[in-house]
Design an enzyme around this catalytic site. Structure first.
Site, PDB file in Angstrom:
ATOM      1  N   CYS A  67     -83.089 -63.096  51.624  1.00 60.21           N
ATOM      2  CA  CYS A  67     -83.410 -61.851  52.326  1.00 60.21           C
ATOM      3  C   CYS A  67     -84.146 -62.161  53.626  1.00 60.21           C
ATOM      4  O   CYS A  67     -85.318 -61.802  53.810  1.00 60.21           O
ATOM      5  CB  CYS A  67     -84.232 -60.945  51.427  1.00 60.21           C
ATOM      6  SG  CYS A  67     -83.361 -60.561  49.910  1.00 60.21           S
ATOM      7  N   GLU A 117     -89.269 -96.624  62.083  1.00 54.85           N
ATOM      8  CA  GLU A 117     -89.415 -95.807  60.865  1.00 54.85           C
ATOM      9  C   GLU A 117     -88.493 -94.594  60.994  1.00 54.85           C
ATOM     10  O   GLU A 117     -88.931 -93.456  61.029  1.00 54.85           O
ATOM     11  CB  GLU A 117     -90.885 -95.427  60.606  1.00 54.85           C
ATOM     12  CG  GLU A 117     -91.602 -94.844  61.786  1.00 54.85           C
ATOM     13  CD  GLU A 117     -93.093 -94.605  61.548  1.00 54.85           C
ATOM     14  OE1 GLU A 117     -93.741 -95.386  60.833  1.00 54.85           O
ATOM     15  OE2 GLU A 117     -93.597 -93.623  62.107  1.00 54.85           O
ATOM     16  N   GLY A 173     -86.920 -90.978  65.042  1.00 55.37           N
ATOM     17  CA  GLY A 173     -86.453 -90.104  66.115  1.00 55.37           C
ATOM     18  C   GLY A 173     -85.098 -90.443  66.684  1.00 55.37           C
ATOM     19  O   GLY A 173     -84.640 -89.783  67.618  1.00 55.37           O
ATOM     20  N   TYR A 215     -84.488 -74.322  63.400  1.00 56.29           N
ATOM     21  CA  TYR A 215     -84.409 -74.770  64.800  1.00 56.29           C
ATOM     22  C   TYR A 215     -83.196 -74.213  65.523  1.00 56.29           C
ATOM     23  O   TYR A 215     -82.915 -74.640  66.647  1.00 56.29           O
ATOM     24  CB  TYR A 215     -84.261 -76.296  64.891  1.00 56.29           C
ATOM     25  CG  TYR A 215     -85.168 -77.156  64.066  1.00 56.29           C
ATOM     26  CD1 TYR A 215     -86.551 -77.193  64.308  1.00 56.29           C
ATOM     27  CD2 TYR A 215     -84.660 -77.997  63.077  1.00 56.29           C
ATOM     28  CE1 TYR A 215     -87.357 -78.040  63.581  1.00 56.29           C
ATOM     29  CE2 TYR A 215     -85.473 -78.847  62.348  1.00 56.29           C
ATOM     30  CZ  TYR A 215     -86.829 -78.861  62.602  1.00 56.29           C
ATOM     31  OH  TYR A 215     -87.621 -79.706  61.890  1.00 56.29           O
ATOM     32  N   GLY A 263     -85.597 -91.936  59.887  1.00 56.21           N
ATOM     33  CA  GLY A 263     -85.155 -91.238  58.690  1.00 56.21           C
ATOM     34  C   GLY A 263     -83.769 -90.660  58.912  1.00 56.21           C
ATOM     35  O   GLY A 263     -82.796 -91.027  58.258  1.00 56.21           O
ATOM     36  N   ARG A 278     -82.369 -76.327  58.490  1.00 54.90           N
ATOM     37  CA  ARG A 278     -82.355 -76.659  59.917  1.00 54.90           C
ATOM     38  C   ARG A 278     -81.722 -75.582  60.798  1.00 54.90           C
ATOM     39  O   ARG A 278     -82.275 -75.256  61.844  1.00 54.90           O
ATOM     40  CB  ARG A 278     -81.710 -78.024  60.162  1.00 54.90           C
ATOM     41  CG  ARG A 278     -82.445 -79.179  59.459  1.00 54.90           C
ATOM     42  CD  ARG A 278     -81.927 -80.540  59.869  1.00 54.90           C
ATOM     43  NE  ARG A 278     -82.255 -80.857  61.239  1.00 54.90           N
ATOM     44  CZ  ARG A 278     -81.437 -80.734  62.265  1.00 54.90           C
ATOM     45  NH1 ARG A 278     -80.198 -80.354  62.079  1.00 54.90           N
ATOM     46  NH2 ARG A 278     -81.850 -81.002  63.484  1.00 54.90           N
TER      47      ARG A 278
HETATM   48  C1  LIG Z   1     -90.563 -87.558  60.692  1.00 55.13           C
HETATM   49  C2  LIG Z   1     -91.111 -88.895  61.005  1.00 55.13           C
HETATM   50  C3  LIG Z   1     -90.275 -90.010  61.052  1.00 55.13           C
HETATM   51  C4  LIG Z   1     -88.786 -89.926  60.888  1.00 55.13           C
HETATM   52  O1  LIG Z   1     -88.209 -89.170  61.870  1.00 55.13           O
HETATM   53  P1  LIG Z   1     -86.611 -89.108  62.014  1.00 55.13           P
HETATM   54  O2  LIG Z   1     -86.404 -88.118  63.108  1.00 55.13           O
HETATM   55  O3  LIG Z   1     -86.100 -88.642  60.690  1.00 55.13           O
HETATM   56  O4  LIG Z   1     -86.151 -90.476  62.356  1.00 55.13           O
HETATM   57  C5  LIG Z   1     -90.843 -91.235  61.286  1.00 55.13           C
HETATM   58  N1  LIG Z   1     -92.171 -91.363  61.469  1.00 55.13           N
HETATM   59  C6  LIG Z   1     -93.002 -90.331  61.435  1.00 55.13           C
HETATM   60  C7  LIG Z   1     -94.444 -90.546  61.631  1.00 55.13           C
HETATM   61  C8  LIG Z   1     -92.501 -89.053  61.202  1.00 55.13           C
HETATM   62  O5  LIG Z   1     -93.345 -88.009  61.181  1.00 55.13           O
END
Ligand SMILES: *Cc1c(COP(=O)(O)O)cnc(C)c1O
Length: 418
Positions: free
Chosen positions: A340, A271, A229, A313, A273, A309
């Protein structure tokens, strides 16, 4: 934050002669420099680990490059577990944070020796019966109204994820009774959050919860996973999260809460991403048509199936027109794909330099939740992924889909029977 490109006009023109647009290209040097910076910021915490959220960009080459920086993988499905395994990431280098999980997925996670992070109290029994209980388990905590949400993830009390506080106490107690001896705890309450204080506040909530769980159940936690996040500055006027300041804030809480209560060492996990991969991807496209009706439309050779995206969103993605970065942005365009669907627009009413057919338009920050959110609706084929190596070489790390890939699940010979 200044939005620049990691390649010159000549360089990208050369790349396009070998690899036709559209494609995503990833800047390896910048991605790995940021990964090292992230790791270094938390060097004070012995055992600190980032489990790269595979769903952000599941290309195995990226997973391997990040694993070379000691990053693990955060997986949430069977194929993501297999991807981690193929990239050489196994055992407790995998965090399995899933929800509404099927038995075969728990079985694969157990087979790989992954850390299992349960999303619900009922999954204790489900896991025990489907795959057996591992030594080490964690729960995903949902703080409910304790914590405010944001636009992408919503409000925690409305989110489908995690256990309530009362269920956590019950759940850990049940695990203790069943002989589990090693524990972790997890939460993820933000998505694309740019305010660093948010993560310090989350750490504060989690450290206090750990103290309470220790007092009540005698548990010594091995790790706290603060989830993903961490946001990125999609807009030029936004600033990146000051990760050193976040680390310093969390360290202070760690000293005041964890160390003072004799609960150190406690390993800190993330975690993330988006923060790891997002800013280092570029969707490279060309202008193929103009259309002047009630608005000025510039049609690209990419569509929302390459980067969903903006359509999903209403997210902002910055556009650079290669070679025209310094020209006046005095023409207003809706920049569209060819799907479309009327929301197939990369930008709406965006001031840009005057475009011409063939101009190379680069869409920034496509490295996370870009290609991976791709889809085949309208029989659109997903693009290639390229890696820009630190020495300037370009390697194709995923070929573009072909029509045969799209038809691979069909049997046309069957048609004669109908
Ligand atoms: C999507 C997700 C992430 C990664 O989120 P980012 O916004 O890409 O950092 C990490 N953990 C869980 C459980 C997720 O669903």
């Amino acid at each position: 934050m200044n939005k620049t490109l990691p390649f010159s006009k000549t360089q990208i023109e050369n790349i396009i002669t070998n690899y036709p647009t559209p494609f995503h290209i990833y800047d390896e040097a910048a991605m790995l420099a940021n990964a090292q910076k992230f790791k270094a910021a938390f060097a004070w915490n012995a055992g600190f680990k980032e489990f790269y959220a595979v769903k952000a960009n599941p290309n195995p080459v990226l997973i391997k490059l990040l694993a070379n920086c000691d990053f693990g993988c955060d997986c949430s499905s069977y194929p993501e577990l297999v991807l981690a395994e193929k990239a050489g990431v196994t055992g407790e280098n995998i965090m399995f944070t899933s929800n509404n999980t099927a038995a075969y997925e728990f079985q694969k996670a157990r087979e790989l020796g992954a850390i299992i992070n349960l999303d619900d109290i009922s999954h204790i029994e489900f896991l025990e019966q489907s795959a057996g209980l591992p030594d080490l388990i964690s729960f995903r905590y949902n703080p409910g109204a304790l914590k405010e949400g944001n636009a992408i993830i919503g409000h925690p009390e409305e989110a489908k994820y995690g256990l309530t506080e009362a269920q956590l106490f019950e759940g850990y107690k049940l695990l203790q009774q069943k002989g589990v001896r090693r524990f972790g705890i997890h939460t993820m309450v933000a998505s694309n959050e740019l305010n660093g204080d948010y993560f310090v506040e989350t750490a504060d909530i989690m450290f206090n919860l750990i103290i309470k769980l220790h007092k009540e159940l005698g548990i010594r936690f091995e790790f706290v996973n603060l989830g993903g996040g961490i946001g990125i500055p999609y807009r030029p006027e936004q600033q990146p999260v000051d990760i050193a300041a976040v680390s310093a804030g969390i360290k202070q809480k760690y000293e005041d809460l964890i160390e003072k209560n004799g609960l150190a060492p406690l390993k800190l996990y993330f975690e993330s991403g988006r923060y790891i991969a997002g800013p280092y991807g570029y969707l490279v496209t060309r202008v193929q048509h103009f259309k002047h009706t009630y608005r000025h439309y510039a049609g690209l050779d990419a569509s929302m199936h390459n980067l969903m995206r903006p359509a999903l969103y209403g997210a902002y993605h910055h556009l650079s027109v290669v070679g025209k970065e310094h020209e006046a942005h005095n023409t207003i365009y809706d920049v569209t794909g060819s799907l479309c669907e009327n929301n197939d627009k990369f930008a709406i009413q965006r001031p840009l330099p005057k475009l011409e057919i063939g101009d190379i338009v680069v869409i920034h920050d496509s490295g996370a939740h870009g290609h991976s959110m791709g889809f085949n609706y309208n029989a659109k084929l997903r693009s290639a992924e390229l890696l820009l190596r630190p020495n300037g070489d370009v390697v194709q790390i995923r070929r573009p889909e072909t029509i045969d890939d799209y038809f691979a699940t069909l049997d046309f010979t069957q048609l004669s029977k109908f």
